[in-house]
Enzyme design. Sequence first.
Site, mmCIF file in Angstrom:
data_model
loop_
_atom_site.group_PDB
_atom_site.id
_atom_site.type_symbol
_atom_site.label_atom_id
_atom_site.label_comp_id
_atom_site.label_asym_id
_atom_site.label_seq_id
_atom_site.Cartn_x
_atom_site.Cartn_y
_atom_site.Cartn_z
ATOM 1 N N CYS A 152 0.832 -1.215 0.000
ATOM 2 C CA CYS A 152 0.000 0.000 0.000
ATOM 3 C C CYS A 152 0.862 1.259 0.000
ATOM 4 C CB CYS A 152 -0.929 -0.010 1.213
ATOM 5 S SG CYS A 152 -1.810 1.536 1.495
ATOM 6 N N CYS A 195 0.234 3.578 2.937
ATOM 7 C CA CYS A 195 0.855 3.041 4.154
ATOM 8 C C CYS A 195 2.340 3.396 4.201
ATOM 9 C CB CYS A 195 0.682 1.526 4.217
ATOM 10 S SG CYS A 195 -1.040 0.965 4.226
#
Length: 441
Positions: A64, A67
């Site tokens: 991600c 993230c």
Amino acid sequence: MRNLPSILIVLLAASAACLLPRSPYASAHEFAADGTVLELDESNFDSAISAFDFILVDFYAPWCGHCKRLSPELDVAAPILSKLDKPVVIAKLNGDKFTRLANKYDVDGYPTLKLFMHGIPVDYSGPRKAELLVRFLRKFVAPDISTLESDSAIASFIESAGTSFPIFIGFGIDESLIAEYASKYKKKSWFSLAKDFSEEVMVAYDFDKTPALVCLHPSHGEKSVFYGPFEAEFVEDFIKQNQLPLAVPINYESLKSLKDEERKIVLTILEDELDENAEKLIKILRAAASANRDLIFGYIGVKQWGDFVEVFEISKGTKLPKVVVWDRNEEYHTVVGVESLDEEDQGSQMSRFLEGYREGRTVQKRIGGPSLIGYINSLIGIRTVYIIVFVVAVIMLIQNLNKQDDDDSVREQTGENITDASSSSRDIGSEEYRPGDKKED
């Protein structure tokens, strides 16, 4: 058993203890709570949650991109939060790998942040920039009311509170008078009670008798004093009205903070809200706001947000400053004869504007929506994304300002979201992966 040698009894007892299942719970000393971000997995997640009073868990996925951008922000925030009087530990868990835990806590997007308070999870959707995250969590875990026993304690409290939230200090009042509201407005304000203070403090904070409740807006250099009556309705009115500075700069963040407001906005549209002439007018707005608490006084600069103010019929030929009364939805009013302010004696002109408004000498108009759409279509450059988000947010706020529900109290043992008035779409991680989105390389 009585005939067995003592050493055999000891060995049997030790063996039995080894066979007993270990408790999933642990104490904080079993983790390196040294300001680093803890890496959790199936084997230590429950132990970590039980070991700390406050632990913020980042459910992430290695692929991600959001993230990856959030991770260094948490690395910066972790050592600061670990040194608070009530430390907040930051941890992370690979939800893509440990799906059982992700499913258990209803994680359906990455990154997802959850604050566990004494083991109870609460969704965190506040700011994700390190500085703002620290500011928010530091306020959230502080006591509802701090007791101040000296002049130096008052000064230290104000310094440590910072400039992001209004500060309420009760002088000579009983805690029971503000306890309910200190809890209700905890996410938005600091509250304290001064038990012992000198005359110098009274001079410094502009009150001349007690009991008194003083409100400070450090970032705006404003003070307000409430002398009573100290009855529930009047106390809460003072606290609620002082959640905002007397003169509110209108921007994305301040519009969000107005969601729960029922008062109309006296909006002054300036050429440049940062120049010297603007500062003089802002002082006039503060004085007017102090005397007209049933209205909000705001200002916005054409230079700062020129395309947004076009909705109020602002063009190159418009005489500025222009003043309108905005209902925070799709309508606003101008006052006949006082559509704009001259440079001289603006205080008297503002008084005439307010008088005309209250007497109904107004012209009702509607927000000019098409100019906002045209603005989006004409945008270029690196600020495009930010401005589009701002404009879209304004449109949504205009349409839904009175329909949104932003509960100000976060209750333990519930899954209510934690929100921050200062959080915005510019915070890192404000976008999330949802099932079905394409994974990033």
